[in-house]
Design a protein around this motif. Structure first.
Motif, PDB file in Angstrom:
ATOM      1  N   MET A   1      -2.056   5.721  -5.997  1.00 22.52           N
ATOM      2  CA  MET A   1      -1.525   5.384  -4.689  1.00 22.52           C
ATOM      3  C   MET A   1      -1.644   3.881  -4.482  1.00 22.52           C
ATOM      4  O   MET A   1      -2.694   3.307  -4.695  1.00 22.52           O
ATOM      5  N   GLU A   2      -0.569   3.236  -4.074  1.00 26.54           N
ATOM      6  CA  GLU A   2      -0.544   1.803  -3.852  1.00 26.54           C
ATOM      7  C   GLU A   2      -1.018   1.489  -2.435  1.00 26.54           C
ATOM      8  O   GLU A   2      -0.648   2.166  -1.484  1.00 26.54           O
ATOM      9  N   ALA A   3      -1.816   0.439  -2.291  1.00 28.85           N
ATOM     10  CA  ALA A   3      -2.262  -0.009  -0.978  1.00 28.85           C
ATOM     11  C   ALA A   3      -1.198  -0.913  -0.377  1.00 28.85           C
ATOM     12  O   ALA A   3      -0.548  -1.672  -1.082  1.00 28.85           O
ATOM     13  N   GLU A   4      -1.013  -0.820   0.914  1.00 32.85           N
ATOM     14  CA  GLU A   4      -0.048  -1.654   1.630  1.00 32.85           C
ATOM     15  C   GLU A   4      -0.827  -2.636   2.498  1.00 32.85           C
ATOM     16  O   GLU A   4      -1.854  -2.302   3.067  1.00 32.85           O
ATOM     17  N   SER A   5      -0.311  -3.852   2.628  1.00 32.51           N
ATOM     18  CA  SER A   5      -0.880  -4.837   3.536  1.00 32.51           C
ATOM     19  C   SER A   5       0.148  -5.123   4.613  1.00 32.51           C
ATOM     20  O   SER A   5       1.319  -5.372   4.315  1.00 32.51           O
ATOM     21  N   CYS A   6      -0.303  -5.061   5.858  1.00 35.22           N
ATOM     22  CA  CYS A   6       0.598  -5.253   6.988  1.00 35.22           C
ATOM     23  C   CYS A   6       0.000  -6.249   7.968  1.00 35.22           C
ATOM     24  O   CYS A   6      -1.217  -6.404   8.055  1.00 35.22           O
ATOM     25  N   ILE A   7       0.870  -6.906   8.713  1.00 36.53           N
ATOM     26  CA  ILE A   7       0.474  -7.796   9.792  1.00 36.53           C
ATOM     27  C   ILE A   7       0.952  -7.131  11.072  1.00 36.53           C
ATOM     28  O   ILE A   7       2.118  -6.756  11.189  1.00 36.53           O
ATOM     29  N   CYS A   8       0.054  -7.011  12.051  1.00 37.61           N
ATOM     30  CA  CYS A   8       0.404  -6.392  13.319  1.00 37.61           C
ATOM     31  C   CYS A   8       0.304  -7.436  14.427  1.00 37.61           C
ATOM     32  O   CYS A   8      -0.718  -8.113  14.558  1.00 37.61           O
ATOM     33  N   LEU A  15       5.087  -4.504  13.602  1.00 37.58           N
ATOM     34  CA  LEU A  15       4.358  -4.364  12.347  1.00 37.58           C
ATOM     35  C   LEU A  15       5.229  -4.888  11.220  1.00 37.58           C
ATOM     36  O   LEU A  15       6.391  -4.506  11.096  1.00 37.58           O
ATOM     37  N   LEU A  16       4.676  -5.774  10.398  1.00 33.89           N
ATOM     38  CA  LEU A  16       5.405  -6.341   9.267  1.00 33.89           C
ATOM     39  C   LEU A  16       4.635  -6.029   7.993  1.00 33.89           C
ATOM     40  O   LEU A  16       3.449  -6.359   7.878  1.00 33.89           O
ATOM     41  N   ARG A  17       5.303  -5.345   7.053  1.00 36.43           N
ATOM     42  CA  ARG A  17       4.677  -5.066   5.764  1.00 36.43           C
ATOM     43  C   ARG A  17       4.856  -6.274   4.863  1.00 36.43           C
ATOM     44  O   ARG A  17       5.946  -6.799   4.705  1.00 36.43           O
ATOM     45  N   LEU A  18       3.746  -6.735   4.285  1.00 37.79           N
ATOM     46  CA  LEU A  18       3.814  -7.851   3.351  1.00 37.79           C
ATOM     47  C   LEU A  18       4.291  -7.356   1.994  1.00 37.79           C
ATOM     48  O   LEU A  18       3.877  -6.285   1.546  1.00 37.79           O
ATOM     49  N   PRO A  19       5.146  -8.126   1.330  1.00 27.41           N
ATOM     50  CA  PRO A  19       5.513  -7.746  -0.038  1.00 27.41           C
ATOM     51  C   PRO A  19       4.300  -7.891  -0.954  1.00 27.41           C
ATOM     52  O   PRO A  19       3.368  -8.643  -0.651  1.00 27.41           O
ATOM     53  N   TYR A  20       4.312  -7.182  -2.064  1.00 29.88           N
ATOM     54  CA  TYR A  20       3.209  -7.300  -3.004  1.00 29.88           C
ATOM     55  C   TYR A  20       3.147  -8.714  -3.554  1.00 29.88           C
ATOM     56  O   TYR A  20       4.172  -9.320  -3.861  1.00 29.88           O
ATOM     57  N   LEU A  21       1.959  -9.215  -3.701  1.00 32.73           N
ATOM     58  CA  LEU A  21       1.735 -10.573  -4.180  1.00 32.73           C
ATOM     59  C   LEU A  21       2.236 -10.756  -5.608  1.00 32.73           C
ATOM     60  O   LEU A  21       2.826 -11.768  -5.934  1.00 32.73           O
ATOM     61  N   ASN A  22       2.014  -9.773  -6.468  1.00 30.00           N
ATOM     62  CA  ASN A  22       2.358  -9.903  -7.892  1.00 30.00           C
ATOM     63  C   ASN A  22       3.566  -9.071  -8.295  1.00 30.00           C
ATOM     64  O   ASN A  22       3.678  -8.645  -9.424  1.00 30.00           O
ATOM     65  N   GLY A  23       4.454  -8.817  -7.382  1.00 29.85           N
ATOM     66  CA  GLY A  23       5.629  -8.013  -7.705  1.00 29.85           C
ATOM     67  C   GLY A  23       5.452  -6.581  -7.229  1.00 29.85           C
ATOM     68  O   GLY A  23       4.342  -6.134  -6.965  1.00 29.85           O
ATOM     69  N   ARG A  25       5.582  -3.613  -8.658  1.00 31.31           N
ATOM     70  CA  ARG A  25       4.962  -2.567  -9.475  1.00 31.31           C
ATOM     71  C   ARG A  25       3.491  -2.823  -9.780  1.00 31.31           C
ATOM     72  O   ARG A  25       2.825  -1.976 -10.326  1.00 31.31           O
ATOM     73  N   LYS A  26       3.003  -3.985  -9.444  1.00 34.62           N
ATOM     74  CA  LYS A  26       1.599  -4.283  -9.739  1.00 34.62           C
ATOM     75  C   LYS A  26       0.734  -3.908  -8.551  1.00 34.62           C
ATOM     76  O   LYS A  26       1.133  -4.019  -7.407  1.00 34.62           O
ATOM     77  N   ARG A  27      -0.466  -3.508  -8.847  1.00 39.75           N
ATOM     78  CA  ARG A  27      -1.406  -3.129  -7.802  1.00 39.75           C
ATOM     79  C   ARG A  27      -1.900  -4.392  -7.089  1.00 39.75           C
ATOM     80  O   ARG A  27      -2.383  -5.317  -7.725  1.00 39.75           O
ATOM     81  N   PRO A  28      -1.808  -4.447  -5.761  1.00 41.75           N
ATOM     82  CA  PRO A  28      -2.240  -5.648  -5.054  1.00 41.75           C
ATOM     83  C   PRO A  28      -3.758  -5.774  -5.038  1.00 41.75           C
ATOM     84  O   PRO A  28      -4.462  -4.790  -4.888  1.00 41.75           O
ATOM     85  N   GLU A  29      -4.234  -6.957  -5.217  1.00 44.96           N
ATOM     86  CA  GLU A  29      -5.670  -7.232  -5.126  1.00 44.96           C
ATOM     87  C   GLU A  29      -5.853  -8.399  -4.179  1.00 44.96           C
ATOM     88  O   GLU A  29      -6.012  -9.534  -4.584  1.00 44.96           O
ATOM     89  N   TYR A  30      -5.813  -8.125  -2.899  1.00 49.98           N
ATOM     90  CA  TYR A  30      -5.922  -9.144  -1.869  1.00 49.98           C
ATOM     91  C   TYR A  30      -7.386  -9.277  -1.458  1.00 49.98           C
ATOM     92  O   TYR A  30      -7.800  -8.803  -0.427  1.00 49.98           O
ATOM     93  N   ARG A  31      -8.160  -9.918  -2.271  1.00 56.73           N
ATOM     94  CA  ARG A  31      -9.586 -10.026  -1.975  1.00 56.73           C
ATOM     95  C   ARG A  31      -9.905 -11.180  -1.041  1.00 56.73           C
ATOM     96  O   ARG A  31     -10.832 -11.110  -0.275  1.00 56.73           O
ATOM     97  N   HIS A  32      -9.166 -12.266  -1.133  1.00 61.83           N
ATOM     98  CA  HIS A  32      -9.535 -13.447  -0.371  1.00 61.83           C
ATOM     99  C   HIS A  32      -8.362 -14.012   0.407  1.00 61.83           C
ATOM    100  O   HIS A  32      -8.187 -15.212   0.495  1.00 61.83           O
TER     101      HIS A  32
END
Length: 188
Positions: A1-8, A15-23, A25-32
Motif C-alpha cells: 500500500m502506497e502512502a499519500e501526502s496531502c496538504i490541507c 485538500l491537495l495531494r502531493l505528487p510522489y517525490l521520486n515518481g 511508482r516509487k515508495r515515498p520516503e518523506y522523512r524530513h
C-alpha cells in the motif's frame, strides 16, 4: 500500500495531494519534509512550499514542491558558509521559522533555507558552545540509536517568537538550559 501526502488548508477545507517525490511508482520516503506558508495582503496564507533537503556528494540541494508548478523540482542553492564537511543526520522534525525551513541535527546544529527563492541560500547555525551534553556522555558511537538518545535531551523549536535550542542534562545536578539561536549572524 502506497502512502499519500496531502496538504490541507484549514480555512477553506481544500485538500491537495502531493505528487510522489521520486515518481509515481516509487515508495515515498518523506522523512524530513518541511512546509512553509507565506501570507498575502491579509493574514491568511496565500502561498506555500514543501521542501526536502537532499545531500549530493559535496553539495546540499532541496527538492521542493510549489503549487504554482504542480511538480517537484531540484533546486541548487548557494553554498553554506562555513562549508559543511559532513552529511547532517536529521533527527528532529523540520521547523518553520523566519521565512525559512530549518533542518535539525541535534549533535551539530541546524541548516536553513528559503524554499521560495529561485537561488536559495543555505545558512548554518551551530549549537552553542556552552552546551553541556557531549559525545562522551553516551557510551556508544553516533549510530541511529545514539541519535534517538540525543533527541531525548535536546530540541530546537520556536518559542516567544525566537528560534531556541533547549537541552536537559543527563546527570545531577539536573539542569534545563535554553539558548536563543541568532539567525542574523549565523551564531548561537
Amino acid at each position: 500500500m502506497e502512502a499519500e501526502s496531502c496538504i490541507c488548508n484549514p480555512v477553506t477545507g481544500q485538500l491537495l495531494r502531493l505528487p510522489y517525490l521520486n515518481g509515481p511508482r516509487k515508495r515515498p520516503e518523506y522523512r524530513h519534509m518541511g512546509l512553509l506558508t507565506k501570507a498575502g495582503d491579509g493574514d491568511a496564507p496565500h502561498r506555500f512550499a514543501v521542501a526536502e533537503i537532499v545531500h549530493q556528494r559535496d553539495r546540499v540541494v532541496i527538492d521542493r514542491f510549489l503549487p504554482e508548478t504542480g511538480r517537484w523540482e531540484l533546486v541548487l542553492g548557494l553554498p553554506c558558509p562555513p562549508p559543511l564537511k559532513w552529511e547532517m543526520e536529521m533527527n528532529q522534525e523540520t521547523v518553520a521559522f523566519g521565512d525559512r525551513l530549518w533542518w535539525v541535527d541535534l549533535t551539530r546544529g541546524a541548516i536553513s533555507v528559503d524554499p521560495f527563492s529561485h537561488r536559495p541560500e543555505f545558512r548554518f547555525v551551530g549549537l552553542p558552545e556552552g552546551s553541556s551534553l557531549t559525545l562522551t556522555d553516551f557510551r556508544e558511537a553516533p549510530t541511529a540509536t545514539f541519535m534517538k538518545e540525543v533527541a531525548k535531551y535536546r530540541r530546537i523549536g520556536v518559542s516567544d517568537g525566537r528560534l531556541r535550542y533547549v537541552e536537559a542534562s543527563l546527570h545531577a545536578p539536573f539542569l534545563l538550559s535554553s539558548f536563543v539561536l541568532d539567525d542574523d549572524e549565523g551564531r548561537s
